[in-house]
Structure formats: C-alpha cells, structure tokens
Scaffold this motif. Structure first.
Motif, mmCIF file in Angstrom:
data_model
loop_
_atom_site.group_PDB
_atom_site.id
_atom_site.type_symbol
_atom_site.label_atom_id
_atom_site.label_comp_id
_atom_site.label_asym_id
_atom_site.label_seq_id
_atom_site.Cartn_x
_atom_site.Cartn_y
_atom_site.Cartn_z
ATOM 1 N N SER A 25 79.676 -88.963 -35.200
ATOM 2 C CA SER A 25 80.269 -87.995 -34.272
ATOM 3 C C SER A 25 79.990 -88.382 -32.827
ATOM 4 C CB SER A 25 79.770 -86.578 -34.566
ATOM 5 O OG SER A 25 78.415 -86.436 -34.204
ATOM 6 N N ASN A 28 82.278 -91.498 -32.076
ATOM 7 C CA ASN A 28 83.697 -91.137 -32.016
ATOM 8 C C ASN A 28 83.990 -89.967 -31.083
ATOM 9 O OD1 ASN A 28 84.477 -93.113 -33.968
ATOM 10 N ND2 ASN A 28 83.577 -91.808 -35.533
ATOM 11 N N ASP A 29 82.948 -89.450 -30.425
ATOM 12 C CA ASP A 29 83.083 -88.324 -29.504
ATOM 13 C C ASP A 29 83.797 -87.155 -30.173
ATOM 14 O OD1 ASP A 29 82.674 -86.972 -27.133
ATOM 15 O OD2 ASP A 29 84.518 -87.694 -26.227
ATOM 16 N N THR A 30 83.288 -86.764 -31.338
ATOM 17 C CA THR A 30 83.828 -85.627 -32.072
ATOM 18 C C THR A 30 82.732 -84.592 -32.259
ATOM 19 O OG1 THR A 30 83.346 -86.705 -34.183
ATOM 20 C CG2 THR A 30 85.560 -86.998 -33.302
ATOM 21 N N ALA A 31 83.129 -83.384 -32.595
ATOM 22 C CA ALA A 31 82.170 -82.292 -32.756
ATOM 23 C C ALA A 31 81.300 -82.500 -33.989
ATOM 24 C CB ALA A 31 82.914 -80.975 -32.882
ATOM 25 N N TYR A 32 80.044 -82.067 -33.886
ATOM 26 C CA TYR A 32 79.160 -82.048 -35.049
ATOM 27 C C TYR A 32 78.436 -80.726 -35.061
ATOM 28 C CZ TYR A 32 75.980 -83.090 -38.705
ATOM 29 O OH TYR A 32 75.312 -83.035 -39.890
ATOM 30 N N PRO A 34 81.304 -80.976 -38.116
ATOM 31 C CA PRO A 34 82.767 -80.921 -38.024
ATOM 32 C C PRO A 34 83.266 -79.480 -37.973
ATOM 33 C CG PRO A 34 82.107 -82.548 -39.626
ATOM 34 C CD PRO A 34 80.846 -81.813 -39.221
#
Length: 79
Positions: A25, A28-32, A34
């Motif tokens: 996360s 990939n610069d995504t929320a954790y 998800p």
C-alpha cells in the motif's frame, strides 16, 4: 509493522504475511487497510492558484525545499 518475536528473546522479525500488504500500500500509494479511505463524493473545487503554500525544508538536504516549491508552482499553487 506486524512482527513476531524470535526465540532469542532479544530480536524480532517482520511477519511477512501481514507486513507485505502494508508495504504494497505504501509502494502503490493506496489506502491501508483496503477501503479505509473513501471519498464522500465532494470534489475539491478550489483552484490551485487560490491556495497559498509555504514550503520549509526540514530534510537537512540543501535545495529540497526549493525543488518542492518549484513543483508546486508548476502545478499552479502560490508559493
């Protein structure tokens, strides 16, 4: 970061099964976890040119603040 104690009682190691999704996360610069960051449907309507930003360099590396300021200026922010 999730970890497990080693048998020596003095050191730890990552729990890879639990840590890998967290690292992914970040990479990939995504929320954790998800789904933790959900948009509420409101879109920012303020133009960057209406936003004043003050950039300070606390990195200890000469020029980093200037580089950040240039990047923000290129995006239309007032620095």
């Amino acid at each position: 970061m999730p970890w497990v104690a080693r048998s020596d009682g003095a050191t730890i190691e990552w729990n890879d099964a639990k840590a890998d999704p967290i690292w992914a996360s970040m990479i990939n610069d995504t929320a954790y976890p998800p789904g933790a960051s959900k948009l509420d449907g409101k879109v920012l309507k303020t133009a960057p040119s209406a936003i004043r930003v003050r950039v300070l360099n606390g990195s200890g590396v000469d020029g980093q603040g200037r580089t950040a300021a240039e990047q923000l200026t290129a995006q239309g922010f007032v620095v």
